[in-house]
Motif scaffolding. Structure first.
Motif, mmCIF file in Angstrom:
data_model
loop_
_atom_site.group_PDB
_atom_site.id
_atom_site.type_symbol
_atom_site.label_atom_id
_atom_site.label_comp_id
_atom_site.label_asym_id
_atom_site.label_seq_id
_atom_site.Cartn_x
_atom_site.Cartn_y
_atom_site.Cartn_z
ATOM 1 N N ALA A 207 0.831 -1.204 0.000
ATOM 2 C CA ALA A 207 0.000 0.000 0.000
ATOM 3 C C ALA A 207 0.866 1.255 0.000
ATOM 4 N N GLN A 208 1.941 1.213 0.747
ATOM 5 C CA GLN A 208 2.862 2.356 0.772
ATOM 6 C C GLN A 208 3.477 2.596 -0.604
ATOM 7 N N SER A 209 3.881 1.517 -1.267
ATOM 8 C CA SER A 209 4.482 1.649 -2.597
ATOM 9 C C SER A 209 3.479 2.223 -3.591
ATOM 10 N N GLY A 210 2.221 1.737 -3.530
ATOM 11 C CA GLY A 210 1.208 2.260 -4.437
ATOM 12 C C GLY A 210 0.939 3.729 -4.207
ATOM 13 N N ALA A 211 0.898 4.139 -2.950
ATOM 14 C CA ALA A 211 0.658 5.548 -2.635
ATOM 15 C C ALA A 211 1.804 6.416 -3.133
ATOM 16 N N ALA A 212 3.039 5.895 -3.053
ATOM 17 C CA ALA A 212 4.191 6.663 -3.532
ATOM 18 C C ALA A 212 4.131 6.892 -5.034
ATOM 19 N N VAL A 213 3.657 5.883 -5.761
ATOM 20 C CA VAL A 213 3.514 6.024 -7.216
ATOM 21 C C VAL A 213 2.313 6.893 -7.551
#
Length: 571
Positions: free
Chosen positions: A425-431
């Motif tokens: 979820a963190q990675s998706g939010a960063a993108v």
């Protein structure tokens, strides 16, 4: 053969020109097609979050009534999205059953007959009527038919229907297992190549695959039932055919960019997704780097009444190691308070000190985060033509974090899943794009005998091949499975995932026909009627394929999914 449309290795540019008349792209804000708005999915101007299920075998069912009945049961539970295979590759035309593509001796042919893509047409049309959406996967990383004597067959040799290499299972019908639909390694073999990653880099294979993809994608450009085109299931550098030393994360990312751009040139309406397992590479070079964050401003106290907003940042090596150490300290302290702590390390001057080996264990992020699989999901997600990110969670087949010695195995597994969801979820939010968990599952004790890992063709815990099946039991209990599913569903909802897709749906009372995927008496490798709710002697009805994850036999799973459909809609 009149039912085949044979096409050779045409240039993708020529083929697109032949099949891509000008179309009006519907604007996302008033579109019946699934779109995105930042990190959210949208449909008809509203945000759309969903609970889904996998049914890779859906087009292989024997009657339209079975397809209709299955989709009806899925819809009745409140499930909105179904993920399935939109490919079914063979190297020789089968006598019975469904097939879509014939991949043989460097050419690819399309089957447009009633037992070919017309079956997929039926699934799409029925999904439209139920208001369901389909994630259509276009190929598979896994096709585990071992090469005879570990060498390649000449491409002009006689082609056999089934691999008879010792160690494979030939008792199950074709298409029963999710890894028995062809895929990347079938192309590698039939184009006379040697390594798995040549599927991504060989120009002839790439052209043939994109041309075949065109034939599928162009059929459904205007169907609102298509949620997305998933480029591949679980793509990575290696498979049961090994990779070359030159395969890196950039190899896999570039392939996704090339195929995604090709599909976008054909279909302007639907989302395109990757289908990766979520592996990252925190320190790898990126082909599609994130926009660099601005330099931090000088520290200053925020104005009274104003709360400082945090900026989404990608997962880093330092974060992973720090959080693991903190988690280990917390569980160790809890074990110490509970009186269950077993001292580890060595005692120096009256104090327990960790050994050098134990200290070094925390210095590596592990294969899920270091690019070992040749996959950098963040880089792939940031490709302009990729609409959203995806990841999977299968603890029976993949370890997601180091084992915490202060926790039992079930809690370790449960917590590693929670952490994996949060990291994704963190990675998706960063993108800045939506993210979906496109497959998750746990093997229960009742399903253990039928469990076939995605890179295998045999069931390692089946009684007939297990050396100690009478003294040990593999898998979780039904209640543990239900509890884990509920926990992961709730974690995904609160973490902001756009979609969560269980693996896999189980369906009873299907029409059985000899020689097809749903064959009389086939209830799994174990042939155990008690775990499948059907008699092996029944020659008229059958159940859907079970590779160890079918939700038949555990009503708690469907109850958890039903509750999640309500929670995600209300969140």
């Amino acid at each position: 053969m009149s039912f085949l449309f044979l096409f050779f290795l045409l240039s993708p540019i020529v083929l697109v020109a032949l099949t891509n008349p000008s179309r009006m792209t519907v604007k996302r804000h008033d579109s019946p097609f699934v779109g995105t708005d930042g990190t959210s999915f949208t449909v008809n101007g509203s945000n759309f979050r969903y609970i889904g299920t996998n049914a890779y075998w859906l087009p292989a069912l024997n009657t339209n009534e079975d397809i209709w009945h299955t989709l009806g049961n899925i819809s009745a539970l409140g499930v909105k999205v179904v993920r399935l295979w939109a490919f079914n590759d063979v190297d020789i035309v089968p006598i019975n059953g469904t097939w879509f593509q014939l991949v043989r001796n460097g050419t690819v042919s399309i089957n447009d007959s009633p037992n070919g893509l017309q079956k997929l047409d039926t699934v799409v049309q029925m999904a439209e009527k139920y208001g369901l959406y389909l994630i259509l996967s276009l190929t598979n990383n896994w096709y585990p038919l071992p090469l005879l004597n570990s060498t390649l067959k000449p491409v002009d040799s006689a082609i056999v229907t089934r691999d008879v290499t010792p160690g494979t299972n030939n008792s199950l019908p074709r298409n029963y297992l999710s890894n028995d639909y062809g895929g990347m390694d079938l192309y590698v073999r039939q184009f006379g190549l040697e390594t798995h990653d040549q599927f991504y880099t060989n120009p002839s294979v790439l052209n043939a695959f994109m041309n075949s993809t065109t034939q599928v994608v162009s059929r459904y450009v205007n169907s609102p039932a298509v949620f997305s085109w998933e480029l591949a299931n679980d793509p990575r550098c290696n498979s049961t055919i090994p990779s070359s030393p030159s395969c890196t994360t950039e190899t896999i990312t570039q392939w996704h960019a090339t195929v995604a751009a090709h599909i976008r040139s054909i279909d302007p309406n639907h989302l395109i997704s990757a289908g990766t397992s979520g592996f990252m590479c925190t320190d790898c070079p990126k082909l599609y780097p994130l926009n660099p964050a601005p330099a931090p401003a000088p520290s200053a106290a925020p104005a009274t009444g104003k709360r400082k907003r945090s900026k989404a940042v990608p997962v880093t090596t330092e974060q992973i190691l720090r959080e693991r150490a903190e988690s280990r300290r917390r569980t160790r302290e809890a074990a110490k308070i509970a009186g269950t702590l077993e001292q580890d390390g060595i005692r120096i001057r009256g104090r327990w000190m960790s050994t050098a080996t134990r200290r070094q264990e925390t210095q590596s992020v592990g294969s899920n985060y270091d690019g070992s699989y040749g996959v950098d999901s963040q880089d792939i997600m940031n490709i302009p033509s990729i609409g959203f990110g995806s990841f999977m969670l299968f603890p029976d087949q993949q370890s997601y974090s180091p084992t915490d010695p202060y926790l039992n195995s079930y809690t370790n597994m449960l917590n590693s899943g929670i952490d994996w969801i949060h990291k994704q979820a963190q990675s998706g939010a960063a993108v800045g794009k939506p993210l979906a968990l496109t497959g998750f599952g746990l093997v229960t004790q009742g399903n253990a005998a039928d469990f076939v890992p995605f890179n295998m063709t045999t069931a390692p815990y089946a009684p007939r091949i297990s050396s100690n099946s009478s003294s040990s039991t593999y898998g979780v209990t039904n209640q543990q499975q239900t509890d884990a599913y509920s926990t992961w569903l709730n974690t995904g909802i609160t973490a902001g995932l756009g979609g969560i897709v269980e693996y896999q749906w189980g369906q009873t009372n299907l029409t059985a026909e000899t020689g097809t995927t749903i064959s009389p008496g086939v209830t799994g490798i174990s042939q155990n009627s008690q775990t499948t709710s059907i008699s092996p002697n029944d020659d008229t009805t059958g159940i859907s394929p079970n590779d160890g994850y079918s939700n038949i036999g555990n009503d708690g799973v469907q109850q958890a999914m039903g509750t999640a459909t309500q929670n995600i809609a209300a969140d």
